[in-house]
Design a protein around this motif. Structure first.
Motif, PDB file in Angstrom:
ATOM      1  N   THR A  71       0.728  -0.702   0.461  1.00  0.00           N
ATOM      2  CA  THR A  71      -0.575  -0.339   0.088  1.00  0.00           C
ATOM      3  C   THR A  71       0.934   1.791   0.282  1.00  0.00           C
ATOM      4  O   THR A  71       0.810   2.072  -0.808  1.00  0.00           O
ATOM      5  CB  THR A  71      -0.651   0.403   1.347  1.00  0.00           C
ATOM      6  OG1 THR A  71      -0.389  -0.335   2.839  1.00  0.00           O
ATOM      7  CG2 THR A  71      -2.388  -0.832   1.104  1.00  0.00           C
ATOM      8  N   TRP A  72       1.636   1.211   0.816  1.00  0.00           N
ATOM      9  CA  TRP A  72       2.263   2.503   0.884  1.00  0.00           C
ATOM     10  C   TRP A  72       3.476   3.178  -0.311  1.00  0.00           C
ATOM     11  O   TRP A  72       3.478   3.797  -1.138  1.00  0.00           O
ATOM     12  CB  TRP A  72       3.815   2.357   2.423  1.00  0.00           C
ATOM     13  CG  TRP A  72       5.239   1.986   2.320  1.00  0.00           C
ATOM     14  CD1 TRP A  72       5.063   0.593   2.601  1.00  0.00           C
ATOM     15  CD2 TRP A  72       5.987   1.888   1.285  1.00  0.00           C
ATOM     16  NE1 TRP A  72       6.601   0.131   2.285  1.00  0.00           N
ATOM     17  CE2 TRP A  72       6.784   1.460   1.665  1.00  0.00           C
ATOM     18  CE3 TRP A  72       6.603   3.049   0.592  1.00  0.00           C
ATOM     19  CZ2 TRP A  72       8.193   1.010   1.319  1.00  0.00           C
ATOM     20  CZ3 TRP A  72       7.672   3.487  -0.103  1.00  0.00           C
ATOM     21  CH2 TRP A  72       8.841   1.623   0.552  1.00  0.00           C
ATOM     22  N   ARG A  73       4.118   1.580  -0.995  1.00  0.00           N
ATOM     23  CA  ARG A  73       4.243   1.164  -2.850  1.00  0.00           C
ATOM     24  C   ARG A  73       3.447   2.127  -3.103  1.00  0.00           C
ATOM     25  O   ARG A  73       3.858   3.037  -4.220  1.00  0.00           O
ATOM     26  CB  ARG A  73       5.286   0.093  -2.953  1.00  0.00           C
ATOM     27  CG  ARG A  73       6.342  -0.452  -1.948  1.00  0.00           C
ATOM     28  CD  ARG A  73       6.752  -1.734  -2.346  1.00  0.00           C
ATOM     29  NE  ARG A  73       7.832  -1.997  -1.695  1.00  0.00           N
ATOM     30  CZ  ARG A  73       9.285  -1.598  -2.034  1.00  0.00           C
ATOM     31  NH1 ARG A  73       9.536  -1.925  -3.424  1.00  0.00           N
ATOM     32  NH2 ARG A  73      10.046  -2.746  -0.982  1.00  0.00           N
ATOM     33  N   PHE A  74       2.231   1.742  -3.210  1.00  0.00           N
ATOM     34  CA  PHE A  74       1.148   2.084  -4.004  1.00  0.00           C
ATOM     35  C   PHE A  74       0.884   3.321  -4.568  1.00  0.00           C
ATOM     36  O   PHE A  74       1.111   3.706  -5.412  1.00  0.00           O
ATOM     37  CB  PHE A  74      -0.168   0.713  -3.888  1.00  0.00           C
ATOM     38  CG  PHE A  74      -0.687   1.875  -5.140  1.00  0.00           C
ATOM     39  CD1 PHE A  74      -0.927   0.970  -6.126  1.00  0.00           C
ATOM     40  CD2 PHE A  74      -2.397   2.721  -5.009  1.00  0.00           C
ATOM     41  CE1 PHE A  74      -2.227   1.168  -6.999  1.00  0.00           C
ATOM     42  CE2 PHE A  74      -3.079   2.824  -6.066  1.00  0.00           C
ATOM     43  CZ  PHE A  74      -3.045   2.581  -6.628  1.00  0.00           C
ATOM     44  N   GLY A  75       0.474   3.910  -3.104  1.00  0.00           N
ATOM     45  CA  GLY A  75       0.867   5.041  -2.309  1.00  0.00           C
ATOM     46  C   GLY A  75       1.650   5.907  -3.238  1.00  0.00           C
ATOM     47  O   GLY A  75       2.146   7.698  -3.797  1.00  0.00           O
ATOM     48  N   VAL A  76       3.098   6.006  -3.044  1.00  0.00           N
ATOM     49  CA  VAL A  76       4.514   6.187  -4.008  1.00  0.00           C
ATOM     50  C   VAL A  76       4.234   6.755  -5.769  1.00  0.00           C
ATOM     51  O   VAL A  76       4.639   7.364  -5.852  1.00  0.00           O
ATOM     52  CB  VAL A  76       5.742   5.890  -3.147  1.00  0.00           C
ATOM     53  CG1 VAL A  76       7.077   6.168  -4.240  1.00  0.00           C
ATOM     54  CG2 VAL A  76       5.999   6.009  -1.996  1.00  0.00           C
ATOM     55  N   VAL A  77       3.968   5.474  -6.274  1.00  0.00           N
ATOM     56  CA  VAL A  77       3.867   5.488  -7.674  1.00  0.00           C
ATOM     57  C   VAL A  77       2.771   6.276  -7.665  1.00  0.00           C
ATOM     58  O   VAL A  77       2.455   7.449  -8.834  1.00  0.00           O
ATOM     59  CB  VAL A  77       3.452   3.746  -7.987  1.00  0.00           C
ATOM     60  CG1 VAL A  77       3.677   4.108  -8.873  1.00  0.00           C
ATOM     61  CG2 VAL A  77       5.332   3.502  -7.707  1.00  0.00           C
ATOM     62  N   ALA A  78       1.334   6.399  -7.043  1.00  0.00           N
ATOM     63  CA  ALA A  78       0.460   6.722  -7.571  1.00  0.00           C
ATOM     64  C   ALA A  78       0.453   8.814  -7.015  1.00  0.00           C
ATOM     65  O   ALA A  78       0.038   9.081  -7.789  1.00  0.00           O
ATOM     66  CB  ALA A  78      -1.501   6.411  -6.746  1.00  0.00           C
ATOM     67  N   ALA A  79       0.959   9.037  -5.845  1.00  0.00           N
ATOM     68  CA  ALA A  79       1.285  10.237  -5.598  1.00  0.00           C
ATOM     69  C   ALA A  79       2.134  10.850  -7.343  1.00  0.00           C
ATOM     70  O   ALA A  79       1.637  12.234  -7.222  1.00  0.00           O
ATOM     71  CB  ALA A  79       2.202  10.196  -4.759  1.00  0.00           C
ATOM     72  N   ILE A  80       3.456  10.164  -7.812  1.00  0.00           N
ATOM     73  CA  ILE A  80       3.980  10.364  -8.932  1.00  0.00           C
ATOM     74  C   ILE A  80       3.049  10.728  -9.589  1.00  0.00           C
ATOM     75  O   ILE A  80       2.701  11.675 -10.388  1.00  0.00           O
ATOM     76  CB  ILE A  80       5.092   9.454  -9.022  1.00  0.00           C
ATOM     77  CG1 ILE A  80       5.679  10.223  -8.170  1.00  0.00           C
ATOM     78  CG2 ILE A  80       5.714  10.268 -10.627  1.00  0.00           C
ATOM     79  CD1 ILE A  80       6.703   9.459  -8.166  1.00  0.00           C
ATOM     80  N   GLY A  81       2.222  10.017 -10.226  1.00  0.00           N
ATOM     81  CA  GLY A  81       1.433  10.383 -11.573  1.00  0.00           C
ATOM     82  C   GLY A  81       0.158  11.003 -10.936  1.00  0.00           C
ATOM     83  O   GLY A  81      -0.339  11.792 -12.017  1.00  0.00           O
ATOM     84  N   PHE A  82      -0.071  11.177  -9.370  1.00  0.00           N
ATOM     85  CA  PHE A  82      -0.902  12.029  -9.448  1.00  0.00           C
ATOM     86  C   PHE A  82      -0.865  14.001  -9.237  1.00  0.00           C
ATOM     87  O   PHE A  82      -1.333  14.598  -9.988  1.00  0.00           O
ATOM     88  CB  PHE A  82      -1.547  12.651  -7.767  1.00  0.00           C
ATOM     89  CG  PHE A  82      -2.081  13.311  -6.846  1.00  0.00           C
ATOM     90  CD1 PHE A  82      -3.603  13.199  -7.112  1.00  0.00           C
ATOM     91  CD2 PHE A  82      -1.716  13.998  -6.884  1.00  0.00           C
ATOM     92  CE1 PHE A  82      -4.190  13.774  -6.676  1.00  0.00           C
ATOM     93  CE2 PHE A  82      -2.564  15.660  -5.939  1.00  0.00           C
ATOM     94  CZ  PHE A  82      -3.640  14.640  -6.590  1.00  0.00           C
ATOM     95  N   GLY A  83       0.508  13.900  -9.233  1.00  0.00           N
ATOM     96  CA  GLY A  83       1.619  14.901  -9.721  1.00  0.00           C
ATOM     97  C   GLY A  83       1.946  15.355 -11.042  1.00  0.00           C
ATOM     98  O   GLY A  83       1.481  16.789 -11.534  1.00  0.00           O
TER      99      GLY A  83
END
Length: 140
Positions: A71-83
């Motif tokens: 979940t935290w790894r998913f969050g990091v990848v998703a945060a970059i995609g969010f940006g």
């Protein structure tokens, strides 16, 4: 190569479900006047990410990585995609005056590849097997 192609096709199928949630929220927020296209796109992105995590973990990557790690790894990848989504949406709608759905389609095209690769090689990738020094795996 065939495994990668099958995995990418599964990812695209899951992404279509996540995109349906994303675009529905985006359009609802913009068309009802509740939000500007950029924050509406970001809200849609977050809602789609929830759908994406569950389906990709189970169907696309069949990951055994514990949720506490994934979940935290998913969050990091998703945060970059969010940006990336924010940058592309802001640049295309505010900078170039593109209609929000056209801008979102272009943003989606970029972010889908980022997310697939990030999740494949990091979020849901198999955990390395520890090898004790001096031992060769599979040899006794």
């Amino acid at each position: 190569m065939a495994v990668l192609a099958r995995q990418f096709l599964s990812y695209v199928g899951v992404s279509l479900a996540a995109l349906a949630v994303h675009y529905a929220l985006l359009a609802t927020l913009v068309e009802t006047g509740r939000a500007d296209p950029v924050p509406a796109a970001l809200a849609g992105y977050l809602a789609g990410a929830v759908v994406s995590y569950g389906l990709n973990r189970r169907l696309t990557y069949a990951s055994a990585r514990p949720h506490a790690e994934a979940t935290w790894r998913f969050g990091v990848v998703a945060a970059i995609g969010f940006g990336l989504t924010w940058l592309i949406m802001a640049g295309l709608t505010r900078g170039f005056g593109l209609p929000y759905l056209a801008a979102q389609a272009l943003a989606t095209g970029v972010v889908v590849f980022w997310n697939f690769l990030g999740h494949r090689v990091w979020t849901f990738a198999g955990r390395p097997v520890p090898v004790l020094s001096g031992e060769v795996p599979g040899v006794r």
